[in-house]
Structure formats: structure tokens, C-alpha cells
Scaffold this motif. Structure first.
Motif, PDB file in Angstrom:
ATOM      1  N   ARG A 132       0.838  -1.209   0.000  1.00 30.68           N
ATOM      2  CA  ARG A 132       0.000   0.000   0.000  1.00 30.68           C
ATOM      3  C   ARG A 132       0.870   1.256   0.000  1.00 30.68           C
ATOM      4  O   ARG A 132       0.576   2.226  -0.689  1.00 30.68           O
ATOM      5  CB  ARG A 132      -0.962   0.003   1.177  1.00 30.68           C
ATOM      6  N   GLU A 133       1.956   1.217   0.777  1.00 31.46           N
ATOM      7  CA  GLU A 133       2.873   2.361   0.832  1.00 31.46           C
ATOM      8  C   GLU A 133       3.469   2.641  -0.553  1.00 31.46           C
ATOM      9  O   GLU A 133       3.502   3.790  -1.001  1.00 31.46           O
ATOM     10  CB  GLU A 133       3.990   2.071   1.839  1.00 31.46           C
ATOM     11  N   ILE A 134       3.905   1.600  -1.226  1.00 27.71           N
ATOM     12  CA  ILE A 134       4.464   1.748  -2.574  1.00 27.71           C
ATOM     13  C   ILE A 134       3.403   2.293  -3.532  1.00 27.71           C
ATOM     14  O   ILE A 134       3.655   3.224  -4.308  1.00 27.71           O
ATOM     15  CB  ILE A 134       5.019   0.397  -3.076  1.00 27.71           C
ATOM     16  N   PHE A 135       2.208   1.727  -3.480  1.00 24.24           N
ATOM     17  CA  PHE A 135       1.116   2.169  -4.352  1.00 24.24           C
ATOM     18  C   PHE A 135       0.772   3.634  -4.085  1.00 24.24           C
ATOM     19  O   PHE A 135       0.608   4.421  -5.027  1.00 24.24           O
ATOM     20  CB  PHE A 135      -0.107   1.278  -4.139  1.00 24.24           C
ATOM     21  N   PHE A 136       0.692   4.027  -2.826  1.00 21.67           N
ATOM     22  CA  PHE A 136       0.344   5.416  -2.499  1.00 21.67           C
ATOM     23  C   PHE A 136       1.436   6.392  -2.937  1.00 21.67           C
ATOM     24  O   PHE A 136       1.141   7.528  -3.316  1.00 21.67           O
ATOM     25  CB  PHE A 136       0.043   5.569  -1.008  1.00 21.67           C
ATOM     26  N   ARG A 137       2.695   5.963  -2.918  1.00 25.19           N
ATOM     27  CA  ARG A 137       3.775   6.825  -3.430  1.00 25.19           C
ATOM     28  C   ARG A 137       3.575   7.069  -4.928  1.00 25.19           C
ATOM     29  O   ARG A 137       3.826   8.170  -5.420  1.00 25.19           O
ATOM     30  CB  ARG A 137       5.148   6.208  -3.154  1.00 25.19           C
ATOM     31  N   LEU A 138       3.134   6.058  -5.645  1.00 20.01           N
ATOM     32  CA  LEU A 138       2.843   6.226  -7.067  1.00 20.01           C
ATOM     33  C   LEU A 138       1.645   7.159  -7.258  1.00 20.01           C
ATOM     34  O   LEU A 138       1.674   8.047  -8.114  1.00 20.01           O
ATOM     35  CB  LEU A 138       2.568   4.871  -7.721  1.00 20.01           C
ATOM     36  N   VAL A 139       0.607   6.977  -6.460  1.00 15.65           N
ATOM     37  CA  VAL A 139      -0.584   7.833  -6.550  1.00 15.65           C
ATOM     38  C   VAL A 139      -0.217   9.302  -6.307  1.00 15.65           C
ATOM     39  O   VAL A 139      -0.729  10.197  -6.986  1.00 15.65           O
ATOM     40  CB  VAL A 139      -1.677   7.363  -5.559  1.00 15.65           C
ATOM     41  N   ASP A 158     -12.308   8.432  -2.446  1.00 16.55           N
ATOM     42  CA  ASP A 158     -12.230   9.113  -1.149  1.00 16.55           C
ATOM     43  C   ASP A 158     -10.870   8.893  -0.482  1.00 16.55           C
ATOM     44  O   ASP A 158     -10.307   9.802   0.115  1.00 16.55           O
ATOM     45  CB  ASP A 158     -13.341   8.628  -0.211  1.00 16.55           C
ATOM     46  N   VAL A 159     -10.347   7.694  -0.598  1.00 17.72           N
ATOM     47  CA  VAL A 159      -9.044   7.374  -0.003  1.00 17.72           C
ATOM     48  C   VAL A 159      -7.912   7.987  -0.825  1.00 17.72           C
ATOM     49  O   VAL A 159      -7.016   8.645  -0.283  1.00 17.72           O
ATOM     50  CB  VAL A 159      -8.869   5.840   0.112  1.00 17.72           C
ATOM     51  N   LEU A 160      -7.943   7.781  -2.145  1.00 14.47           N
ATOM     52  CA  LEU A 160      -6.847   8.237  -2.997  1.00 14.47           C
ATOM     53  C   LEU A 160      -6.763   9.753  -3.095  1.00 14.47           C
ATOM     54  O   LEU A 160      -5.664  10.307  -3.217  1.00 14.47           O
ATOM     55  CB  LEU A 160      -6.967   7.626  -4.388  1.00 14.47           C
ATOM     56  N   SER A 161      -7.896  10.435  -3.023  1.00 13.57           N
ATOM     57  CA  SER A 161      -7.861  11.895  -3.109  1.00 13.57           C
ATOM     58  C   SER A 161      -7.238  12.517  -1.861  1.00 13.57           C
ATOM     59  O   SER A 161      -6.778  13.657  -1.902  1.00 13.57           O
ATOM     60  CB  SER A 161      -9.262  12.464  -3.355  1.00 13.57           C
ATOM     61  N   LYS A 162      -7.189  11.786  -0.769  1.00 17.36           N
ATOM     62  CA  LYS A 162      -6.470  12.269   0.415  1.00 17.36           C
ATOM     63  C   LYS A 162      -4.958  12.146   0.220  1.00 17.36           C
ATOM     64  O   LYS A 162      -4.192  12.935   0.750  1.00 17.36           O
ATOM     65  CB  LYS A 162      -6.912  11.500   1.664  1.00 17.36           C
ATOM     66  N   GLN A 187      -5.155  16.370  -6.205  1.00 18.82           N
ATOM     67  CA  GLN A 187      -5.293  16.740  -7.616  1.00 18.82           C
ATOM     68  C   GLN A 187      -5.621  15.548  -8.515  1.00 18.82           C
ATOM     69  O   GLN A 187      -5.843  15.703  -9.712  1.00 18.82           O
ATOM     70  CB  GLN A 187      -3.989  17.388  -8.115  1.00 18.82           C
ATOM     71  N   LEU A 188      -5.663  14.344  -7.937  1.00 18.18           N
ATOM     72  CA  LEU A 188      -5.844  13.125  -8.715  1.00 18.18           C
ATOM     73  C   LEU A 188      -7.210  13.082  -9.404  1.00 18.18           C
ATOM     74  O   LEU A 188      -8.231  13.401  -8.806  1.00 18.18           O
ATOM     75  CB  LEU A 188      -5.705  11.897  -7.804  1.00 18.18           C
ATOM     76  N   ILE A 189      -7.191  12.676 -10.654  1.00 26.27           N
ATOM     77  CA  ILE A 189      -8.414  12.380 -11.396  1.00 26.27           C
ATOM     78  C   ILE A 189      -8.538  10.866 -11.411  1.00 26.27           C
ATOM     79  O   ILE A 189      -7.588  10.176 -11.771  1.00 26.27           O
ATOM     80  CB  ILE A 189      -8.341  12.920 -12.837  1.00 26.27           C
ATOM     81  N   MET A 190      -9.692  10.354 -11.009  1.00 26.89           N
ATOM     82  CA  MET A 190      -9.898   8.908 -11.004  1.00 26.89           C
ATOM     83  C   MET A 190     -11.007   8.555 -11.967  1.00 26.89           C
ATOM     84  O   MET A 190     -12.087   9.136 -11.941  1.00 26.89           O
ATOM     85  CB  MET A 190     -10.254   8.404  -9.611  1.00 26.89           C
ATOM     86  N   MET A 191     -10.707   7.612 -12.824  1.00 26.86           N
ATOM     87  CA  MET A 191     -11.688   7.107 -13.781  1.00 26.86           C
ATOM     88  C   MET A 191     -11.972   5.663 -13.404  1.00 26.86           C
ATOM     89  O   MET A 191     -11.074   4.823 -13.410  1.00 26.86           O
ATOM     90  CB  MET A 191     -11.087   7.174 -15.178  1.00 26.86           C
ATOM     91  N   SER A 192     -13.199   5.393 -13.027  1.00 25.83           N
ATOM     92  CA  SER A 192     -13.582   4.063 -12.584  1.00 25.83           C
ATOM     93  C   SER A 192     -14.613   3.519 -13.565  1.00 25.83           C
ATOM     94  O   SER A 192     -15.653   4.132 -13.786  1.00 25.83           O
ATOM     95  CB  SER A 192     -14.171   4.165 -11.175  1.00 25.83           C
ATOM     96  N   LEU A 193     -14.313   2.357 -14.163  1.00 19.67           N
ATOM     97  CA  LEU A 193     -15.148   1.830 -15.238  1.00 19.67           C
ATOM     98  C   LEU A 193     -15.617   0.404 -14.970  1.00 19.67           C
ATOM     99  O   LEU A 193     -15.378  -0.496 -15.777  1.00 19.67           O
ATOM    100  CB  LEU A 193     -14.358   1.860 -16.552  1.00 19.67           C
TER     101      LEU A 193
END
Length: 171
Positions: free
Chosen positions: A82-89, A112-116, A120-126
Motif C-alpha cells: 500500500r505504501e508503494i502504491f500510495f507513493r505512485l498515486v 475518497d481514499v486516494l484523493s487524500k 489533484q488526482l483524477i480517477m476514472m472508474s469503469l
């Protein structure tokens, strides 16, 4: 997969996050390819029916939908993953995903989690069947969606079974 390929065609840097726990055999191929599969129609997805030592890089789907993409594997159920993934986010502009709705919820990587992590993140969920409703937990592929929306019925011949159009594509 195709939306991100198009972004890559336009010059975007793409990083695909893969899972060793749940490999995507549809776009990466089988990690271990059974000989019977190579002898049958499934063998056509590898050059000369040879999966090689790294079959996930030789599958036709990977070559079609994986172009332009860098990738790495991470276990999002582990704190270090999760730490590695959040650094990428934190460094990303856009996060695009197309899992069933409950996958992102269960991994706790909703907007909600990733925008914290990155306001500035744009999330596209499909998700194939949307984020709400009775089918939100179902996964789907193109042929499934064609049938659900009636596309196979519209393009079939009047004297044949509409499912035959799907079968023609999988042969």
C-alpha cells in the motif's frame, strides 16, 4: 485497457499495477501454459505457439493492450504494498481502473481514499455494470457486455441463434 493504450498513443506515461495474487490472464496470458492449450485454439495467442519462458509478455492480448505501459506487481493487502502504491498515486495525474465495483472497495482504494493521498488526482472508474445496482459485483468482458446490451441480437441473422455471433469471435 484500450482507453489507456489510446492515452499512451498520445504520449502519456502509463504505469500498470499488477498483482501476483490475482494475475490477469486475459491481458497477460497464463503464467503456466498447459500443453493442451497450446495444441488447441489457445495456442494461437503465442508466436509460433511458443509461450517462451515469460508467457505473460508474449500473449497477443498483452502486446495489443500493453503497449506503452510500464508495469510492476504489488500486494495491496500488505502495508508495504500500500505504501508503494500510495507513493505512485502521489506522483500521478490520473488513476484508471476497470474492476468490479467491490474490488476497489475491498482494497480500500476508492476515490475518497486516494484523493487524500493526492488531492489533484483524477480517477476514472469503469466497472462493467456500474458502481450501484444488482450487478455491481459482476465482472465482464466485451462479449458479455455485447450480449447484455443486446448487441448480439441486433447483429445476428434472423434464422440463427444470436449467441452464434459471440461464438464466432471466440473460435
Amino acid at each position: 485497457p484500450f482507453a489507456t493504450v489510446l492515452l499512451g498513443d498520445m504520449g502519456a506515461e502509463l504505469i500498470r499495477v499488477d498483482s501476483l495474487q490475482h494475475p490477469d490472464v486475459n491481458t497477460r496470458g497464463q503464467p503456466i501454459v498447459p500443453p493442451a492449450m497450446l495444441a488447441g485454439t489457445g495456442g494461437r495467442q503465442y508466436p509460433n505457439r511458443d509461450p517462451g519462458p515469460r508467457p505473460w509478455n508474449r500473449n497477443t492480448q498483452f502486446n495489443q493492450t500493453g503497449r506503452h505501459k510500464k508495469s510492476f506487481t504489488v500486494d495491496l493487502n500488505r502495508p508495504k504494498g500500500r505504501e508503494i502504491f500510495f507513493r505512485l498515486v502521489q506522483q500521478s495525474d490520473i488513476f484508471i481502473e476497470n474492476n468490479a465495483a467491490d474490488v476497489i472497495e475491498n482494497l480500500d482504494i476508492t476515490y475518497d481514499v486516494l484523493s487524500k493521498v493526492n488531492p489533484q488526482l483524477i480517477m476514472m472508474s469503469l466497472p462493467a455494470f456500474g458502481r450501484t445496482g444488482p450487478y455491481k459485483h459482476f465482472k465482464a468482458y466485451g462479449v458479455n457486455m455485447e450480449a447484455v446490451v443486446g448487441h448480439t441480437w441486433l447483429r445476428t441473422y434472423t434464422d440463427s441463434d444470436p449467441t452464434s455471433t459471440t461464438a464466432a469471435f471466440s473460435a
